[in-house]
Design a protein around this motif. Structure first.
Motif, short mmCIF file in Angstrom:
data_model
loop_
_atom_site.label_atom_id
_atom_site.label_comp_id
_atom_site.label_asym_id
_atom_site.label_seq_id
_atom_site.Cartn_x
_atom_site.Cartn_y
_atom_site.Cartn_z
N GLN B 127 39.32 134.94 35.74
CA GLN B 127 38.54 134.18 36.72
C GLN B 127 39.41 133.79 37.91
N PRO B 128 38.80 133.70 39.09
CA PRO B 128 39.56 133.17 40.23
C PRO B 128 40.00 131.73 39.95
N CYS B 129 41.16 131.38 40.44
CA CYS B 129 41.67 130.01 40.32
C CYS B 129 42.74 129.81 41.38
N ASN B 130 42.50 128.87 42.29
CA ASN B 130 43.46 128.63 43.38
C ASN B 130 44.79 128.08 42.88
N LYS B 131 44.77 127.46 41.73
CA LYS B 131 45.99 126.88 41.17
C LYS B 131 46.87 127.99 40.56
N ARG B 132 46.22 128.91 39.89
CA ARG B 132 46.94 130.00 39.24
C ARG B 132 47.27 131.11 40.23
N GLN B 133 46.31 131.37 41.13
CA GLN B 133 46.49 132.45 42.12
C GLN B 133 45.97 131.94 43.46
N PRO B 134 46.88 131.34 44.25
CA PRO B 134 46.44 130.70 45.49
C PRO B 134 45.58 131.63 46.36
N GLY B 135 44.46 131.07 46.84
CA GLY B 135 43.58 131.84 47.71
C GLY B 135 42.50 132.60 47.00
N SER B 136 42.51 132.60 45.67
CA SER B 136 41.51 133.40 44.94
C SER B 136 40.18 132.69 44.77
N GLY B 137 40.16 131.37 45.00
CA GLY B 137 38.91 130.62 44.85
C GLY B 137 38.95 129.71 43.65
N CYS B 138 37.92 128.82 43.58
CA CYS B 138 37.84 127.89 42.46
C CYS B 138 36.58 128.17 41.65
N SER B 139 36.78 128.57 40.40
CA SER B 139 35.64 128.90 39.56
C SER B 139 34.96 127.66 39.00
N ALA B 140 35.69 126.55 38.98
CA ALA B 140 35.11 125.33 38.40
C ALA B 140 34.04 124.74 39.32
N ILE B 141 34.25 124.91 40.65
CA ILE B 141 33.23 124.43 41.60
C ILE B 141 32.02 125.35 41.46
N GLY B 142 30.93 124.78 41.02
CA GLY B 142 29.74 125.57 40.75
C GLY B 142 29.73 126.17 39.36
N GLY B 143 30.81 125.94 38.61
CA GLY B 143 30.91 126.46 37.24
C GLY B 143 30.74 125.36 36.22
N PHE B 144 31.36 125.54 35.09
CA PHE B 144 31.30 124.56 34.01
C PHE B 144 32.31 123.45 34.33
N SER B 145 31.82 122.29 34.70
CA SER B 145 32.71 121.28 35.30
C SER B 145 32.67 119.94 34.58
N ARG B 146 32.26 119.95 33.32
CA ARG B 146 32.12 118.69 32.60
C ARG B 146 33.43 117.91 32.52
N SER B 147 34.55 118.63 32.39
CA SER B 147 35.84 117.96 32.19
C SER B 147 36.58 117.70 33.50
N HIS B 148 35.96 117.99 34.62
CA HIS B 148 36.72 118.03 35.86
C HIS B 148 36.76 116.73 36.64
N ALA B 149 37.53 116.77 37.73
CA ALA B 149 37.83 115.57 38.51
C ALA B 149 36.60 115.05 39.25
N VAL B 150 36.56 113.74 39.41
CA VAL B 150 35.49 113.11 40.19
C VAL B 150 36.03 112.44 41.46
N VAL B 151 37.33 112.20 41.50
CA VAL B 151 37.94 111.63 42.71
C VAL B 151 39.19 112.41 43.10
N GLY B 152 39.47 112.40 44.40
CA GLY B 152 40.72 113.00 44.89
C GLY B 152 40.75 114.51 44.85
N ALA B 153 39.63 115.14 44.51
CA ALA B 153 39.60 116.60 44.42
C ALA B 153 39.40 117.21 45.81
N SER B 154 39.42 118.53 45.88
CA SER B 154 39.26 119.20 47.18
C SER B 154 38.32 120.39 47.03
N GLU B 155 38.07 121.07 48.14
CA GLU B 155 37.25 122.28 48.09
C GLU B 155 38.00 123.42 47.39
#
Lengths: 217, 316
Positions: B127-155
């Protein structure tokens, strides 16, 4: 005779070839397993190896291993101690639990080279048929398993866990952080949470641990 | 796992110098997170610098009345230390709420701070992941995000930091001590140690290339009631959905940091004046500006209710 031993032999030959080519390269001072120094190239087909000496169940075992070899794979594949099991290989199941210098760890998340000179106890070192460790005997008595795959890790973990309580290590279940921890079922359940049993033998495992803890007290 | 060469460092400065010479080198201590990620080839160091032999495994009193915790102090030993249990209980509690007995025996203080996110997309190399592969995109945004951040996050990234220990250290105003490849040392307040994701979620801390953590110091004890309340899907051995680290004084004032809601331990000192007014007021300010997904919006009320439980518990 069978395919498994063919595979084992070819893997051993591969490792020997790797070791030989790594040994032909001059090592920089302080480096233990540099197959290549910056600016040099690793000979084609070779992998970095390192010499490792472990005390395993009381015996010194000297090996030359691919640096990537985990402690679990060292025990299972190189020393043929197949008690420690490869369940998840990611520290999530506890089936690989062994006792290193008196402390239980996940042997899948430790490299052999990181354990140079350390003392490793596997289930094979705790007891043997006819001379079982009391915790092994208690697991048998209380039927603390079904398929048995997690059992070596459960028993190593349980033995070391009781040692942790005796040493005063607190847990998430300890109500008073400043008091010595108690050997209770609530404590055992919390402290054994790193050992998963997919058959669900938990209640019998706890019975076995409780019996041994009671004998110690 | 990719192949790597290996060396045992003999001094912190030597370790840092070796790491700066070889850009793809990594330090290894407990290995509980790094080896997991190396097996998945999410981390691919070409060289490992084993720092376990460095004498950084002591907990010592500081002249200021605090504690200096060596980088290599194992989580079990830190949680068990009599002074930590008595004076910095929130830290013991947080450590004991994390991982398993086996992992706490291996995991170190510095390694815990440097844990990588448990975002399932970071772990899924398909899966794309900007953290693992910068510039590839974020799969969590619009994906399965139950465990994810609610503050301080970015696009670019909505991952959370997985550590419990770091959340407690944030309430304790800990300081991270480091040595650079040049041999110079510096002290980084824990508030400045972890970064928010911004456009560079692959940069998680303010450490420079080769910089090695040598210790974490705690100031003198601040008293009060220390509580770490972690909410998770299992009763034990699971990462936090959210967690609340709190130190509450008799007059109702206190400090609160949250885990599981952001890319770093989340504490906003300015909102702590709201604590005597109750959990709702404090939680609302603490999570002001939250960006929610339908799957993680529960974290807002979960934080408020957990903080409420913590404040009730603190009253005795």
């Amino acid at each position: 005779m069978d395919r498994t031993s063919d595979i084992t032999i070819s893997r051993r030959n591969l490792l020997t070839a790797g070791a030989a080519s790594a040994g032909a390269v001059a090592l920089p001072k302080g480096a233990i397993a540099q197959a290549s120094t910056p600016g040099t190239t690793t000979p084609a087909g070779s992998v970095p190896t390192a010499k490792v000496s472990l005390q395993v169940n009381g015996a010194t075992r000297a090996l030359e291993l691919d640096t990537r070899t985990t402690l679990l794979d060292t025990l299972r594949e190189h020393l043929h101690l197949t008690g420690p099991k490869k369940g998840c290989d990611h520290g999530q199941c506890g089936a690989c639990t062994v006792i290193v210098d008196g402390r239980r760890i996940n042997s899948c998340l430790s490299l052999a080279v990181m354990n140079e000179g350390r003392s490793v106890t596997t289930i094979e070192g705790l007891g043997k048929p006819g001379a079982l460790h009391p915790m092994q005997a208690a697991f048998v008595k209380h039927d603390g398993y079904q398929c048995g795959y997690c059992t070596p890790g459960q028993i190593c973990s349980a033995v070391a866990m009781l040692g942790e309580i005796q040493a005063g290590v607190p847990s998430h279940a300890s109500t008073d952080l400043t008091a010595p921890p108690q050997a209770t079922v609530v404590e055992f359940r919390e402290r054994m949470s790193g050992n998963i049993c997919r058959c669900g033998a938990y209640s019998n495992i706890i019975d076995a641990v409780t019996e041994i803890a009671g004998r110690r007290a | 796992m990719k192949t790597f060469t290996y060396e045992r460092a003999r001094s912190p400065a030597e370790a840092a110098a070796a790491a700066s010479r070889i850009p793809s080198a990594k330090f290894i201590a407990g290995g509980t997170n790094l080896l997991d990620l190396m097996k998945l080839e999410i981390e691919q160091p070409a060289h490992l610098i084993d720092v376990n032999g460095l004498a950084l495994d002591k907990i010592e009193a500081t002249p200021e009345g605090g504690l200096r915790i060596g980088a290599l102090v194992r989580n079990t030993d830190l949680a068990s230390d009599t002074r930590v249990r008595r004076d910095h209980g929130v830290l013991s509690r947080a450590l004991l709420a994390g991982a398993s007995g086996q992992l706490r025996n291996a995991a170190t203080t510095a390694g815990n701070l440097l844990q990588r996110t448990r975002c399932p997309y970071f772990y899924d190399t398909n899966q794309p992941c900007n953290k693992r592969q910068p510039g590839s995109g974020c799969s969590a945004i619009g994906g399965f995000s139950r465990s994810h951040a609610v503050v301080g996050a970015s696009e670019a990234c909505i991952a959370t930091h997985p550590s419990d220990m770091a959340v407690a250290m944030r309430t304790l105003d800990a300081t991270v001590e480091t040595v650079a490849p040049t041999g110079t040392t510096r002290r980084i307040p824990i508030a400045d140690f972890h970064r928010l994701p911004g456009n560079t979620p692959h940069l998680e801390t303010t450490l420079a290339q080769g910089e090695l953590i040598t210790a974490v110091t705690l100031p003198r004890p601040v008293g009060g009631t220390h509580i770490y309340h972690k909410v998770r899907d299992r009763a034990s051995y699971a990462f936090a959905l959210i967690s609340v680290a709190a130190i509450v004084q008799k007059d109702g004032s206190g400090r609160v940091a949250l885990g599981g809601v952001a890319h770093k331990p989340w504490r906003v000192e300015a909102t702590e004046a709201q604590l005597p007014r109750g959990a709702q007021a404090a939680a609302r300010q603490l999570l002001d500006g939250a960006k929610l997904t339908p799957q993680n919006e529960f974290k807002l009320s979960l934080v408020e209710r957990t903080l409420g439980a913590v404040l009730t518990q603190a009253k005795g």
